[in-house]
Design a protein around this motif. Sequence first.
Motif, short mmCIF file in Angstrom:
data_model
loop_
_atom_site.label_atom_id
_atom_site.label_comp_id
_atom_site.label_asym_id
_atom_site.label_seq_id
_atom_site.Cartn_x
_atom_site.Cartn_y
_atom_site.Cartn_z
N LEU A 140 0.54 -1.20 -0.37
CA LEU A 140 0.12 -0.13 0.16
C LEU A 140 1.26 1.33 0.22
CD1 LEU A 140 -3.25 -1.16 2.30
CD2 LEU A 140 -3.09 -0.77 0.30
N ALA A 141 1.68 0.94 0.91
CA ALA A 141 2.52 2.73 0.48
C ALA A 141 2.92 2.78 -0.23
CB ALA A 141 3.85 2.38 1.94
N ARG A 142 3.48 1.54 -0.95
CA ARG A 142 3.99 1.97 -2.73
C ARG A 142 3.51 2.59 -3.18
NH1 ARG A 142 7.23 -3.02 -2.46
NH2 ARG A 142 5.55 -3.99 -3.25
N LYS A 143 2.45 1.48 -3.45
CA LYS A 143 1.08 2.48 -4.35
C LYS A 143 0.79 3.82 -3.99
CE LYS A 143 -3.67 1.31 -5.47
NZ LYS A 143 -5.01 0.77 -5.45
N TRP A 144 1.01 3.96 -2.55
CA TRP A 144 0.21 5.58 -1.95
C TRP A 144 0.79 6.88 -2.12
CZ3 TRP A 144 -4.63 6.42 -3.02
CH2 TRP A 144 -5.83 5.46 -3.78
N LEU A 145 2.35 6.23 -1.94
CA LEU A 145 4.00 7.49 -1.60
C LEU A 145 4.48 7.33 -2.96
CD1 LEU A 145 4.49 6.31 2.28
CD2 LEU A 145 2.41 7.54 1.50
N SER A 146 3.98 6.79 -3.30
CA SER A 146 4.96 6.84 -4.96
C SER A 146 4.01 8.32 -6.55
CB SER A 146 5.83 5.66 -5.58
OG SER A 146 4.31 4.99 -5.46
N CYS A 147 2.76 8.93 -5.45
CA CYS A 147 2.71 9.50 -6.17
C CYS A 147 3.25 10.21 -7.19
CB CYS A 147 1.17 10.04 -5.95
SG CYS A 147 0.23 8.98 -5.37
N PRO A 148 3.69 10.62 -8.61
CA PRO A 148 4.64 11.93 -8.81
C PRO A 148 4.47 12.56 -8.39
CG PRO A 148 2.61 11.32 -11.19
CD PRO A 148 2.69 9.96 -9.46
#
Length: 201
Positions: A140-148
Amino acid sequence: MEQKKWKVSDDILWIGYLDPRQTDMLHLKDDEKIAAKAYFITQVSKLINESRSSELVSHGEGSDSDSEKDLNLFSIFGPSKRQRVSHANGTERDIANDALRCAENEVQSYLLATKGVSRKTDIFAWWNKSKTSFPNIATLARKWLSCPATSVASERVFSSCGLVQTAKRSRLLGRNIRNQVMIHKNLSSLNMSIEEIVAEW
C-alpha cells in the motif's frame, strides 16, 4: 473571526499511516484517528483478500476437484449455486474474518514498530528495510506514497498537442492528433525516420 477549516474525507486520512514518521497522527482529532485506523485496517484486509483469491485462482489451491476450479474461473458471471451454498455455510465469511484478523495484527505490529521513528528518518530506507516485516502495508505504501510530485510530463504532452493542432490545422481528427503527438514524443526511441514511419503507416 472564525477560521473555516476544510474537512478531509475519512477514506483519505488513512494514507497518513503509511508514513512511518507520522503514525501518531497528532494532526487529527480522536474520532478522525479512529476512523482513519479502521479504514487503514480495511484497506490492508482488502489487499490480503485479493492476494489470497488470486493465489487460489492461479494455483487452484483450496479446490477439491476440477469443477470447483472451473467455478473460480467463471466467477465473473456471478456466484454459482455451489458458491451461494458455501457462502451460506460461512466459508467466505470465515476467509474474510481471517483476513481481517491478519490485517489487524499486521497494523498493530506496524504501529508498535513505528513508535520510535524520528521525523528525520528517510522513509524510503525505512520501507526498504521493513518491507518483509509488513508486506501488505509495504504494498500500500508503494502504491500511495509513490505518486509523482509534478505534472511536467503531462504539461509537455499538452505543449506538443498545441504544436500539432494550430489555427490552420483545426479540423484534424482526435486520432490523428494523438498519432502525431505519439510519433513526436517517441520518435527517438522508434529508431526509424519519419519517411519509414509514413511508409509503414
